[in-house]
Design an enzyme around this catalytic site. Structure first.
Site, PDB file in Angstrom:
ATOM      1  N   GLU A 104       0.792  -1.219   0.000  1.00 36.77           N
ATOM      2  CA  GLU A 104       0.000   0.000   0.000  1.00 36.77           C
ATOM      3  C   GLU A 104       0.834   1.284   0.000  1.00 36.77           C
ATOM      4  OE1 GLU A 104      -3.111   0.505  -0.295  1.00 36.77           O
ATOM      5  OE2 GLU A 104      -3.944  -1.502  -0.145  1.00 36.77           O
ATOM      6  N   SER A 363     -27.062 -25.359  52.934  1.00 39.53           N
ATOM      7  CA  SER A 363     -26.151 -25.788  54.001  1.00 39.53           C
ATOM      8  C   SER A 363     -24.686 -25.476  53.693  1.00 39.53           C
ATOM      9  CB  SER A 363     -26.304 -27.301  54.217  1.00 39.53           C
ATOM     10  OG  SER A 363     -27.600 -27.612  54.694  1.00 39.53           O
TER      11      SER A 363
END
Length: 802
Positions: A104, A363
């Protein structure tokens, strides 16, 4: 003689003036140039001020939540629905950066934002073709177009050039490159190389191959046309073009390019990541300004456990959800976080995060109660506790299966999760103090508005959160020190002492000794599985099923229920949550040490203790030791059996008597005998007697009072007798009757409440001589017990025929 001619004055004057005039011209030209430059600079500054760069401000942007290895768990699009992952240059493969800049913009690090040669070429093509053939754009210009949205026209190109120059004036090359890496278009709503890499290739941008780097480098040129998931052939052709350029320019070797060409172009179906969804949602809300949130979650484990939870719940009733939390004990970091069974499932309320929801813990608080009792010196691991019907200021707890076990050791009471012994201990410690200790340790309990902690807390009568429970349970493998669960590496390490080192070790050893379901104690085990200290819990009405397990390395919690609080009849901790918890534990990484027991700390020792007194075995007085047990003792303290509550009952403990040496009869205070001697008898708690064997009852019974001696008060308890059937009677249902065999009994000798137990299960309550009626569902031997709160009892043995 004529005078000599003088020099022409005019010439002398012209030369003298000409030089200053030339200098003045140059100065004026310089001044004009400086003025123009200043004017242009002023215009540029004014334009820069009037048309500022449209840089992203970070607000309302997309957010990605990452696992500890950097892979995305969940991504949140920005306000426009765009998927974009924040990324830095060092987070991207150097191969991609090479391919991008080579293809690019080779001169990216040298030009001021525009490349004059490329622009001249593009302008010439425009003159020839009357349209833009190649834009001549630099990477900076592409970023300008991405940010500003300039059109593909000459005016747009001019604007793009100005914006590129503006970018270069304000940002560094690294910052401009980062903007491209984050915002380049890759098709649809995907922007940025990191999002594209995960979306198309299923991997981070840091691990791209050369072929993949080339593909992603060219894709932004025509995102729709080159999408590999739609147009694989076009994508491959474009990729190979990039590879060819890399070879021609000598960036990559021909061999490297040849190998890259061989790779196929394969893309996944685009699906945004959605793992640990509720944790990601939570962290995003807690850190709204962060675009990249790194967690401590293990990505592979998280996905595996989410699938396991989904498969497991397929066999459970509809609308059932689940939660799961796995925490590393050493660091307090969460490794897996499943907040609901199926995120987004409306029927299961999958949007509700049950890891941090307030639910009844059942519990699961009992280990901390027993640990606190150890620290207080109330019990050792084998202290005698009584599991029998008892009333605590009007509160009468019962066990989950409604059966009672009579005398039990503390370790067995904890492993069996018996309710009455736990309530008894909490009553002695104090529920307010217990809740305060838990809160100090980071385990807050939620109570109804205005309510104070009471005895029901230990049976699930308060709200708790899974993450707080896990933060406390890690203390069992961290020397008694728990802490707040951490979800990111930046979370502060907050540690709190839950129990002493010794108490934590004893509680863990007790829970580890509890065999896995389906494995009896002593069952052969090759030793490959880790030792697990586990506890289950079930809330009232089957609304919450819990299982929490702690190994040397991890603590795992599982909750199963319905988020809306509706019951799941028949689903409780031991059968619903526990199997899943063990599946998770067995799937976790483990070392060879995980299957070996940890040695006790220095302040924990083993001692022989005796029931019923609870004291250390004394060889000089063996008659006082009815049962001998090996117990873990903390700090050398061997506490005696807890005293009974009812002042009218016989007290457990040592009773000293005078007896007649000849007859063995008991002598009262006023009785005399020439052959009197002192003796001692170890008594059991009154409520234990219905469960004792005949021999133990005999050893603990008081000798009869000698004739003529005044009552000494030791026989104050009124004897009971069951009326209605003879002992060892056999009963059967009436001939041709559909109803089972039944009995009608009365307890004679009781003025107050009478509790009726059948085979250890509480089946009814009467007052005085009121009748008790019971129908036997089973045949065979049966034991009926009538018991008063003071400990008086009577038993009847029956045989029910077919």
């Amino acid at each position: 003689m004529a005078p000599a001619p003088l020099p022409p004055p005019a010439q002398e004057h012209d030369d003298a003036v000409e030089q200053p005039r030339g200098k003045s011209k140059r100065r004026r030209r310089l001044e004009r140039a400086a003025a123009v430059a200043l004017a242009l600079l002023a215009i540029a500054l004014l334009l820069d001020r009037l048309f500022p760069l449209p840089l992203p401000d970070g607000s309302g942007g997309s957010t990605v939540v990452l696992a500890r290895d950097g892979s995305p768990l969940r991504a949140f699009p920005d306000r426009d629905g765009v998927w974009r992952y924040p990324v830095r240059v060092e987070d991207v493969s150097p191969l991609y950066v090479q391919a991008l800049l080579t293809y690019e913009d080779r001169w990216f690090h040298r030009h001021p934002g525009v490349n004059p040669l490329a622009l001249a070429r593009a302008f010439g093509q425009w003159i020839v073709h009357r349209r833009l053939v190649s834009g001549g754009s630099t990477l900076t210009m592409q970023v300008a177009r991405i940010l500003d949205g300039t059109p593909h026209s000459m005016a747009g190109k001019l604007r793009q050039i100005l914006r590129a120059l503006q970018l270069e004036a304000h940002l560094s090359k690294r910052e401009i490159l980062t903007l491209y890496l984050e915002r380049a278009p890759f098709g649809g709503t995907i922007e940025g190389v990191e999002a594209a890499s995960w979306a198309y290739l299923g991997k981070p941008a840091s691990k791209l191959s050369r072929a993949e780097a080339a593909l992603l480098a060219v894709l932004p040129q025509a995102p729709s046309r080159l999408r590999p998931d739609r147009n694989a052939d076009a994508a491959r052709e474009a990729r190979d073009k990039v590879l060819q350029r890399m070879a021609e320019l000598g960036v990559w070797t021909p061999a490297e390019v040849h190998d890259a060409r061989i790779e196929s172009v394969a893309a996944r179906t685009l699906q945004p990541p959605l793992s640990a969804a509720l944790l990601a949602e939570r962290l995003r809300a807690e850190h709204p300004q962060q675009r990249r949130i790194a967690t401590t979650i293990d990505a592979g484990l998280q996905r595996a456990l989410e699938a396991r939870v989904g498969d497991y719940l397929a066999r459970l009733p509809e609308r059932t959800s689940a939660a799961l939390l796995v925490v590393d004990n050493a660091t307090l970091e969460a490794r897996a976080y499943v907040g609901s069974a199926a995120f987004g499932d409306e029927q299961r309320l999958g949007h509700v995060d049950m890891v941090r929801a307030w639910r009844s813990p059942g519990s699961t608080l009992k280990p901390f109660l027993y640990g606190l009792a150890l620290d207080d010196g109330l019990i050792d691991s084998e202290s005698l506790l009584i599991d029998a019907p008892q009333s605590f200021g009007g509160y009468r707890p019962g066990n989950f299966d409604l059966a009672y076990n009579g005398p039990v050791g503390a370790a067995e009471a904890l492993r069996l999760s018996l309710n009455v012994p736990a309530v008894d201990l909490l009553d002695r410690i104090g529920p307010v103090r217990f809740a305060a200790r838990l809160a100090h340790a980071g385990l807050d309990l939620r109570l109804p508005r205005g309510a104070a902690p009471n005895l029901s807390v230990i049976l699930g009568g308060a709200g708790a959160r899974m993450e707080d429970l896990v933060g406390a349970y890690v203390a069992l493998n961290r020397g008694g020190i728990g802490g707040r669960v951490r979800y990111t590496a930046d979370d502060a390490v907050i540690e709190r002492r839950v129990l002493s080192d010794g108490a934590a070790w004893i509680v863990r050893d007790v829970l580890e000794a509890n065999p896995r379901p389906g494995y009896a104690p002593g069952t052969f085990d090759p030793g490959s599985r880790p030792r697990v200290a586990w506890k289950t819990g079930t809330s009232y009405g089957f609304r919450d099923a819990w299982a929490i397990g702690a190994t040397r390395a991890y603590t795992v919690a599982v909750w199963i229920g319905r988020p809306d609080g509706t019951p799941l009849p028949g689903q409780y901790g031991a059968v619903t949550a526990l199997p899943l918890m063990f599946q998770v534990v067995d799937s976790l990484p483990r070392s060879t040490l995980s299957a070996t027991p940890q040695p006790p700390p220095a302040n924990v020792t083993e001692a022989e203790v005796c029931w019923p007194l609870g004291l250390a075995f004394d060889p000089a007085r063996p008659d006082l030791c009815h049962q001998k047990r090996k117990a873990w003792v903390l700090d050398g303290v061997i506490p005696p059996t807890l005293p009974e509550r009812d002042a009218t009952s016989w007290s457990a403990g040592l009773v000293r008597l005078r007896v007649d040496a000849g007859s063995g009869a008991r002598l009262g205070a006023a009785c005399t005998s020439a052959k009197a001697r002192e003796t001692e008898i170890a008594r059991w708690p009154s409520l234990a007697y219905p469960w004792l064997s005949r021999e133990l009852r005999r050893r603990a019974s008081l000798p009869p009072l000698a004739p003529g001696c005044a009552d000494d008060g030791l026989d104050a308890s009124q004897p009971l007798r069951i009326d209605g059937l003879a002992d060892n009677a056999a009963i059967a249902r009436a001939p041709n009757a559909d109803k089972p065999a039944s009995v009608r009994l009365r307890a004679l000798g009781a003025a107050g409440e009478v509790l009726w137990l059948v085979n250890g299960r509480l089946e009814g309550t009467t007052h005085g001589a009121q009748p008790f009626e019971y129908a036997f569902a089973d045949t065979g031997a049966q034991t009926v017990t009538a018991l008063t709160p003071a400990g008086a009892y009577a038993q009847l043995n029956l045989r029910v025929l077919r």
